[in-house]
Write a protein that holds these residues in place. Structure first.
Motif, PDB file in Angstrom:
ATOM      1  N   UNK A 134      66.465  43.536  62.847  1.00  0.00           N
ATOM      2  CA  UNK A 134      67.532  42.604  62.493  1.00  0.00           C
ATOM      3  C   UNK A 134      66.939  41.263  62.082  1.00  0.00           C
ATOM      4  N   UNK A 135      65.924  40.810  62.825  1.00  0.00           N
ATOM      5  CA  UNK A 135      65.291  39.533  62.517  1.00  0.00           C
ATOM      6  C   UNK A 135      64.549  39.597  61.183  1.00  0.00           C
ATOM      7  N   UNK A 136      63.941  40.731  60.888  1.00  0.00           N
ATOM      8  CA  UNK A 136      63.240  40.898  59.620  1.00  0.00           C
ATOM      9  C   UNK A 136      64.242  40.821  58.467  1.00  0.00           C
ATOM     10  N   UNK A 137      65.347  41.552  58.582  1.00  0.00           N
ATOM     11  CA  UNK A 137      66.366  41.549  57.523  1.00  0.00           C
ATOM     12  C   UNK A 137      66.981  40.159  57.356  1.00  0.00           C
ATOM     13  N   UNK A 140      64.462  37.971  55.523  1.00  0.00           N
ATOM     14  CA  UNK A 140      64.350  38.396  54.138  1.00  0.00           C
ATOM     15  C   UNK A 140      65.537  37.905  53.319  1.00  0.00           C
ATOM     16  N   UNK A 141      66.725  37.951  53.895  1.00  0.00           N
ATOM     17  CA  UNK A 141      67.927  37.547  53.154  1.00  0.00           C
ATOM     18  C   UNK A 141      67.942  36.061  52.843  1.00  0.00           C
ATOM     19  N   UNK A 142      67.121  35.270  53.525  1.00  0.00           N
ATOM     20  CA  UNK A 142      67.052  33.831  53.276  1.00  0.00           C
ATOM     21  C   UNK A 142      66.135  33.480  52.102  1.00  0.00           C
ATOM     22  N   UNK A 182      70.753  40.307  49.153  1.00  0.00           N
ATOM     23  CA  UNK A 182      70.698  41.096  50.390  1.00  0.00           C
ATOM     24  C   UNK A 182      71.665  40.564  51.436  1.00  0.00           C
ATOM     25  N   UNK A 183      72.033  39.274  51.343  1.00  0.00           N
ATOM     26  CA  UNK A 183      72.936  38.681  52.337  1.00  0.00           C
ATOM     27  C   UNK A 183      74.198  39.530  52.509  1.00  0.00           C
TER      28      UNK A 183
END
Length: 132
Positions: A69-72, A75-77, A84-85
């Motif tokens: 979850x933290x990786x995704x 990445x979305x930032x 991806x957001x």
């Protein structure tokens, strides 16, 4: 949590005001488990650089993983990954599914499973050569 035997060993609630900072939450939990004589062979934490460094320096021989979850979320930032957001929940679920549905750790199969989410985001659902 003991995934191999499917049992919950212990749950501890530590409030953030009981420790110096968020990375101390993991340290407190690990110290508790070690004081109970529980052998730790793998741990999953957030991407906090202090806890990553602390585990690397103080818990050699333990496999350290970062929660997907933290990786995704990170990445979305990224500027080029803003699309991806809208997909963050689906992407996170897909990454969990990739890991959970490949218990033997087959890297090639996991890569095929993981990269398939990119095709879905791009609305590509046919002509993809995967072995899943």
């Amino acid at each position: 949590m003991d995934l191999k035997n499917g049992i919950m060993i212990d749950i501890q609630l530590v409030q953030s005001n009981e420790v110096k900072s968020s990375c101390h939450l993991e340290k407190e939990g690990l110290a508790y488990l070690q004081n109970q004589g529980i052998n730790i062979y793998k741990i999953v934490t957030d991407r906090h650089v202090q806890i990553i460094k602390w585990i690397r320096e103080n818990m050699t021989g333990i496999e350290h993983c970062v929660d997907v979850w933290h990786v995704a979320k990170e990445l979305s930032k990224e500027k080029e990954c803003g699309v991806i957001q809208d997909w963050i929940r689906s992407v996170t679920n897909h990454l969990y599914w990739t890991a959970a549905s490949t218990p033997d750790g087959n890297g090639d199969l996991m890569t095929d499973k993981w990269t398939s989410v990119g095709n879905h985001i791009q609305n590509i659902h046919e002509g993809v050569n995967m072995k899943i």
